[in-house]
Design a protein around this motif. Sequence first.
Motif, short mmCIF file in Angstrom:
data_model
loop_
_atom_site.label_atom_id
_atom_site.label_comp_id
_atom_site.label_asym_id
_atom_site.label_seq_id
_atom_site.Cartn_x
_atom_site.Cartn_y
_atom_site.Cartn_z
N ASP A 94 3.36 -4.36 2.96
CA ASP A 94 5.09 -4.59 2.34
C ASP A 94 5.03 -6.06 0.89
N ALA A 95 5.04 -6.43 1.28
CA ALA A 95 4.99 -7.86 0.15
C ALA A 95 4.48 -7.72 -0.84
N MET A 96 3.15 -7.21 -0.65
CA MET A 96 2.36 -6.75 -1.92
C MET A 96 2.89 -5.67 -2.92
N VAL A 97 3.05 -4.77 -2.27
CA VAL A 97 4.14 -3.41 -2.62
C VAL A 97 5.22 -4.10 -3.41
N GLY A 98 5.98 -4.93 -2.92
CA GLY A 98 7.14 -5.32 -3.27
C GLY A 98 6.72 -5.64 -4.36
N ASN A 99 5.95 -6.45 -4.89
CA ASN A 99 5.54 -7.17 -6.02
C ASN A 99 5.21 -6.50 -7.56
N LYS A 100 6.01 -6.18 -8.54
CA LYS A 100 5.57 -5.94 -9.26
C LYS A 100 4.16 -6.04 -10.29
N ASN A 101 4.30 -7.68 -9.79
CA ASN A 101 2.78 -8.01 -10.17
C ASN A 101 1.61 -7.91 -9.40
N CYS A 102 1.88 -6.98 -8.55
CA CYS A 102 0.35 -6.96 -7.88
C CYS A 102 -0.40 -5.75 -8.64
N THR A 103 -1.51 -6.01 -8.42
CA THR A 103 -2.11 -4.86 -9.43
C THR A 103 -2.86 -3.96 -8.11
N ALA A 104 -2.36 -2.27 -9.42
CA ALA A 104 -3.29 -1.57 -8.34
C ALA A 104 -4.22 -1.49 -7.55
N GLU A 105 -5.50 -2.29 -7.84
CA GLU A 105 -6.87 -2.98 -7.78
C GLU A 105 -6.48 -3.16 -6.24
N ASN A 106 -5.11 -4.23 -6.48
CA ASN A 106 -5.53 -4.78 -4.88
C ASN A 106 -4.39 -4.97 -3.80
N LEU A 107 -4.15 -3.67 -4.55
CA LEU A 107 -3.95 -2.52 -2.67
C LEU A 107 -4.06 -1.40 -2.36
N VAL A 108 -5.47 -1.47 -2.89
CA VAL A 108 -6.08 -0.73 -2.61
C VAL A 108 -6.83 -0.82 -1.20
N SER A 109 -7.04 -1.87 -0.16
CA SER A 109 -7.16 -2.43 0.60
C SER A 109 -6.62 -2.26 1.92
N VAL A 110 -5.19 -2.41 1.51
CA VAL A 110 -3.51 -2.23 2.61
C VAL A 110 -2.62 -1.04 2.28
N ALA A 111 -3.29 0.17 1.43
CA ALA A 111 -3.02 1.50 1.22
C ALA A 111 -2.99 2.41 2.57
N PRO A 112 -3.67 2.07 3.37
CA PRO A 112 -3.97 3.01 4.81
C PRO A 112 -3.25 3.27 5.94
N ALA A 113 -2.84 2.01 4.92
CA ALA A 113 -2.17 1.06 6.46
C ALA A 113 -0.73 1.38 5.96
N LEU A 114 0.16 1.61 5.17
CA LEU A 114 1.17 1.09 5.06
C LEU A 114 2.32 1.76 5.00
N SER A 115 3.18 1.41 5.53
CA SER A 115 4.34 1.94 6.25
C SER A 115 5.35 3.69 5.44
N VAL A 116 5.61 4.09 6.09
CA VAL A 116 6.72 5.85 5.36
C VAL A 116 7.25 4.88 4.85
N SER A 117 8.30 3.99 5.15
CA SER A 117 9.00 3.35 3.43
C SER A 117 8.43 2.66 2.75
N THR A 118 7.28 1.45 3.23
CA THR A 118 5.86 1.56 1.73
C THR A 118 5.76 2.30 1.00
N LEU A 119 5.00 3.43 1.44
CA LEU A 119 4.00 4.39 1.15
C LEU A 119 5.01 4.93 0.84
N LYS A 120 6.14 5.60 0.36
CA LYS A 120 7.46 6.54 -0.15
C LYS A 120 8.03 5.01 -1.52
N ILE A 121 7.87 4.10 -1.68
CA ILE A 121 7.79 3.34 -2.86
C ILE A 121 6.94 3.15 -4.13
N LEU A 122 5.80 2.87 -3.12
CA LEU A 122 4.47 2.89 -3.84
C LEU A 122 4.37 4.45 -4.55
N LEU A 123 4.44 6.12 -4.24
CA LEU A 123 4.31 6.47 -4.77
C LEU A 123 5.27 7.17 -5.54
#
Length: 207
Positions: free
Chosen positions: A97-126
């Motif tokens: 959640d903290a990584m997705v919430g920070n706009k400075n975190c690149t997509a590359e670094n979100l790959v490993s956490v993507a499969p486990a994102l919560s429903v709300s955080t998933l929506k934010i990212l999408l």
Amino acid sequence: METLSVELVEDLRNGRATRENKLAVCTGGAQLTPVDRAEVLAVLAADPDAAVAKHAEEAALTQPVESFIEALRRTTATPALFAYASRKLADKPGVADAMVGNKNCTAENLVSVAPALSVSTLKILLDDLDRLTESSALATALMKNPAITAVQKALLREVLAEATLGEASLAEAAAEAEPDVTKRQTLIQKLGKMTVSQRVQIGRAHV
């Protein structure tokens, strides 16, 4: 215990400090706030000096995950911190959640956490199409999230399809722009470094 100056903390956060100062942080011989210590240890865990990296890795394991989460939320968070969190903390509650919430975190670094994102955080990212289209690997990883809806899957399929279209159009675009074969290869390499969204724009322009 030595209290570090603001300037030295900044040097540590950017990997510029002396070996002595780096080791002092790793061994607890330097006084830092818990958040700064967590971030500095994350940075030092990838230090070119193997001994520093080893000590930093070991010390980082003893830090509360809450300190890393707070560091990840800061607008000044370093790329090395995001990379460390992606490698070592992806399964810890609150980290994704903290990584997705920070706009400075690149997509590359979100790959490993993507499969486990919560429903709300998933929506934010999408909803963040700019970041979503930075990396086709992120879109692929999000497809594996069990919380994803059919509508969201359709969006990701569209992103992946357009990314492929963009890649397929690179050679065509290069051929039109540069008839010289050697120069064309260089141009294709440059185009290949573009983000997915940039490639999609090129692809659409040549459809």
